[in-house]
Write a protein that holds these residues in place. Structure first.
Motif, short mmCIF file in Angstrom:
data_model
loop_
_atom_site.label_atom_id
_atom_site.label_comp_id
_atom_site.label_asym_id
_atom_site.label_seq_id
_atom_site.Cartn_x
_atom_site.Cartn_y
_atom_site.Cartn_z
N ILE A 127 37.39 28.95 39.57
CA ILE A 127 37.78 28.94 41.10
C ILE A 127 37.27 30.39 41.87
O ILE A 127 38.81 31.27 41.61
CB ILE A 127 38.74 27.86 41.92
N VAL A 128 36.24 30.49 42.27
CA VAL A 128 36.43 32.10 43.43
C VAL A 128 37.61 32.04 44.16
O VAL A 128 37.19 31.06 44.83
CB VAL A 128 34.92 31.91 43.03
N ILE A 129 37.73 32.88 44.67
CA ILE A 129 38.83 33.08 46.25
C ILE A 129 38.34 34.65 46.38
O ILE A 129 37.28 34.89 46.55
CB ILE A 129 39.80 33.43 44.96
N SER A 130 38.97 34.18 47.36
CA SER A 130 38.75 35.65 47.99
C SER A 130 39.14 37.28 47.46
O SER A 130 39.81 37.01 46.31
CB SER A 130 39.85 35.42 49.52
N THR A 131 38.28 38.35 48.09
CA THR A 131 38.58 39.26 47.17
C THR A 131 39.45 40.11 46.89
O THR A 131 40.84 39.60 48.09
CB THR A 131 37.68 40.78 47.90
N TYR A 132 39.81 40.59 46.09
CA TYR A 132 42.02 41.44 45.91
C TYR A 132 41.69 42.78 46.23
O TYR A 132 42.65 42.71 47.29
CB TYR A 132 41.51 41.70 43.96
N THR A 133 40.47 43.73 46.14
CA THR A 133 40.75 45.01 47.14
C THR A 133 39.64 46.15 47.21
O THR A 133 39.14 46.42 48.08
CB THR A 133 41.05 45.83 45.57
N GLU A 134 38.62 45.02 47.01
CA GLU A 134 37.28 45.77 47.48
C GLU A 134 35.52 44.87 47.92
O GLU A 134 36.45 43.77 46.64
CB GLU A 134 36.49 46.81 45.98
N PRO A 135 35.31 45.10 48.91
CA PRO A 135 34.44 46.53 49.11
C PRO A 135 36.42 46.13 50.37
O PRO A 135 36.09 47.64 50.80
CB PRO A 135 34.05 46.55 49.98
N VAL A 136 36.62 45.18 50.92
CA VAL A 136 37.91 44.63 51.67
C VAL A 136 38.72 44.08 50.96
O VAL A 136 38.29 43.21 50.45
CB VAL A 136 37.48 44.75 52.74
N LEU A 154 46.48 26.41 38.17
CA LEU A 154 45.26 26.75 39.11
C LEU A 154 44.58 27.64 38.22
O LEU A 154 44.71 28.87 38.45
CB LEU A 154 45.23 26.41 40.51
N ASP A 155 43.56 27.81 37.92
CA ASP A 155 42.58 28.63 37.23
C ASP A 155 41.55 29.67 38.48
O ASP A 155 40.25 29.03 38.68
CB ASP A 155 41.61 28.63 36.33
N ILE A 156 42.44 30.12 38.29
CA ILE A 156 41.74 30.53 40.09
C ILE A 156 41.37 32.87 39.78
O ILE A 156 41.70 33.05 38.87
CB ILE A 156 42.72 30.82 41.09
N VAL A 157 40.31 32.90 40.81
CA VAL A 157 39.75 34.44 40.03
C VAL A 157 39.01 35.03 41.38
O VAL A 157 38.78 33.88 41.74
CB VAL A 157 38.49 34.55 39.24
N PRO A 158 39.47 36.37 42.30
CA PRO A 158 39.12 36.98 42.42
C PRO A 158 37.97 37.42 42.95
O PRO A 158 37.05 37.46 41.94
CB PRO A 158 39.72 37.70 42.90
N ALA A 214 49.87 38.04 49.62
CA ALA A 214 50.51 38.31 51.21
C ALA A 214 48.90 39.08 51.95
O ALA A 214 49.35 38.69 53.07
CB ALA A 214 51.43 39.81 51.03
N GLN A 215 48.98 39.39 51.45
CA GLN A 215 46.53 39.72 52.03
C GLN A 215 45.70 38.52 52.08
O GLN A 215 45.42 38.35 53.14
CB GLN A 215 45.59 40.93 51.48
N TYR A 216 45.96 38.14 50.95
CA TYR A 216 45.04 36.47 51.47
C TYR A 216 45.87 36.22 52.69
O TYR A 216 44.61 35.36 52.82
CB TYR A 216 45.50 35.62 50.07
N VAL A 217 46.39 35.58 52.97
CA VAL A 217 47.41 34.71 54.65
C VAL A 217 46.27 35.80 55.88
O VAL A 217 45.96 35.16 56.63
CB VAL A 217 48.41 34.30 54.56
N LYS A 218 46.60 37.14 55.42
CA LYS A 218 46.08 38.04 56.24
C LYS A 218 44.44 37.97 56.81
O LYS A 218 43.62 37.63 57.49
CB LYS A 218 45.91 39.63 56.71
N GLY A 219 43.86 37.73 55.16
CA GLY A 219 42.17 37.44 55.28
C GLY A 219 41.81 36.53 56.29
O GLY A 219 40.32 36.17 56.81
#
Length: 515
Positions: A237-246, A278-282, A443-448
């Motif tokens: 399950i592909v989710i939001s970026t972790y660190t890059e590019p933002v 839940l198998d999630i990956v940034p 913590a960053q995910y909800v901001k994204g």
């Protein structure tokens, strides 16, 4: 300076001076792959396949794509690198990807790296469309690849859950119930109604036509690419970026982010899932693994000729996280930055019983939406809330197979790939799931979600907090009123209605006995 390293890494040297053909470049994963290539790899040129869409030309779509915030850093540090991108008009739903003979010849002559990311992964799509995009386009691209004499690597973006019929997903290609050529022939020769009637039988063990056709494509690749340096990368399950590019970037509302957003905005109050990993990956980890797999496949093709490598990109073995943990962190961090777009107080809970879920969602979603639409009708406005509730339920049901089933995903090949990389490459193209700190991530995910999906900047936090406080008061008042009404109804039922019903029953029984 474009590449500040004193010495290029192994992966950078492999791609140096290469010409890439990338499909799916305007999609969520595809655009991030393109950005990573332009930012880190010294390639000569990148051809991207783009179709016309909703009266927008391919060039207009590409221009709009480059306005995405993920390219801001690149445009600031090295704007000239974007000139390496060449748009080829095409369409994966058409024969030979809709490229035309001239573009096909250009690819055969110039390209030495193929990155195939285009896919139909929609949940409610028709089988015919999924076959055209996922199966037929892959077959046609392989035919083009076979004519490229200098082809160095071909990476196919698969999906771990294309093997949904088994809870244990190994890094191997599973046999499918129908071969690609037969499925293509059936979809091309049969009418839509006949194909739709066959879909239930063919796709019975899969959650949707997208995952089913991805497995058929993998089976085709195994049978027909023995002399091509090709590999398959399968994310879960592909989710939001972790660190890059933002940090925390996403623009895909049909992903898990869509469900999270519905809950944080207060439009969803009841969820059905079974707590488990839940198998999630940034997505940036997926991008890095994709590029690294292409390097190793091309560098070791002679050693592994005829042995197609499969790489599962998964977190469940190295850094597992449960659904309750995910929701707990999301709820915690969302309270500090509530959106100004809140629809109602974000109070939601879950059930593990499907029947309870169906009953509760009627009262909390459908019934409330019907009342809201009735009010709109009285005001002479167009009803919309029932339709929104229906769309929400469609998304919930589409995700249900993934949130109620726990999988064991093998990652031995992925571990080996990571170990074969130099320290420099492991810094540049990190996909080690053990390096993720989930608490910091969410913590960053909800901001994204707030910034990129809701288009609600952080400057509106004060307005969001005011709305949150107001809706909380409204929620408390409604809760008290409903409690009083239920109490009153209970007393009436217990002391008035129930004795009356018992009197009627006793009267009927007395009459029957007397007779």
């Amino acid at each position: 300076m474009e590449y500040p390293q004193v010495e290029l890494s192994d992966i950078q040297r492999f791609y140096k001076g290469g010409t890439v053909f990338l499909t799916g470049a305007t999609g969520f994963i595809g655009k991030l792959i393109l950005e990573k290539i332009l930012r880190t790899l010294p390639v000569r040129k990148v051809f991207i396949l783009v179709r016309e869409k909703e009266n927008e030309s391919p060039s207009q779509r590409v221009q709009q794509m480059f306005e995405s915030p993920i390219f801001d850093g690149l445009k600031w540090s090295n704007p000239e690198v974007i000139n390496k991108v060449v748009t080829l008009e095409g369409n994966c739903a058409l024969p030979m990807l809709g490229l035309g003979q001239e573009n096909v010849e250009t690819i055969i002559k110039e390209v030495d790296v193929i990155l195939h990311c285009a896919a139909a992964v929609w949940f409610d799509g028709q089988l015919k469309n999924a076959v055209r995009v996922n199966v037929k386009a892959t077959r046609d691209l392989v035919e083009i690849a076979k004519k490229i004499k200098k082809l160095r690597t071909f990476v196919y973006m698969g999906a771990a859950f294309s093997n949904f019929e088994t809870n244990e997903i190994k890094e191997e290609i599973y046999p499918c119930k129908i071969e690609a050529q037969e499925l293509i022939a059936a979809c091309e020769s049969l009418d839509n109604d006949t194909v739709d009637s066959l879909t239930k039988t063919l796709v019975a063990d899969w959650p949707n036509v997208g995952t089913f056709t991805k497995q058929v494509s993998e089976d085709f690749l195994k049978r027909h690419t023995l002399n091509i340096p090709i590999c398959i990368v399968r994310p879960t399950i592909v989710i939001s970026t972790y660190t890059e590019p933002v940090n925390a970037f996403t623009d895909n509302e049909l992903s898990l982010a869509g469900l999270v957003m519905a809950n944080t905005l207060g439009t969803c109050h009841i969820n059905y899932y079974k707590n488990g990993v839940l198998d999630i990956v940034p997505v940036d980890y997926v991008v890095n693994a994709f590029i690294a797999a292409g390097w190793y496949t091309g560098d070791n093709f002679r050693k592994h000729r005829g042995d197609m490598q499969v790489y599962n990109i998964s977190s469940s073995q190295d850094n597992p996280i449960t659904q309750d943990e995910i929701w707990s962190m999301i709820n915690h961090y969302n309270k500090g930055i509530p959106s100004s777009h809140l629809a109602s107080f974000p109070c939601h809970f879950r059930t593990t019983c499907k029947h309870n879920y169906l009953i509760l969602r009627f009262f909390f979603h459908t019934l409330v939406a019907m009342i809201a639409d009735y009010v709109l009708s009285l005001q002479g406005k167009k009803p919309m809330y029932v339709d929104r509730a229906r769309k929400l339920h469609d998304i919930q049901e589409a995700w249900e197979p993934f949130t109620t089933t726990e999988f064991f995903v093998h990652v031995a090949n992925t571990h080996k790939l990571l170990k074969r990389m130099s320290f420099q490459d492991r810094e540049l193209f990190n996909f080690d799931m053990g390096t993720i700190t989930w608490d910091a991530y969410f913590a960053q995910y909800v901001k994204g979600l707030r910034i990129y999906l809701l288009k609600d900047p952080m400057e509106t936090i004060s307005a969001g907090k005011k709305r949150f406080a107001y809706l909380k008061k409204v929620f408390i008042v409604l809760l008290v009123v409903v409690t009083i009404l239920l109490y009153a109804a209970g007393k009436i039922l217990l002391f008035r209605v129930l004795p009356f019903i018992l009197w009627i029953v006793s009267s009927i029984l007395q009459d029957l006995v007397c007779q």
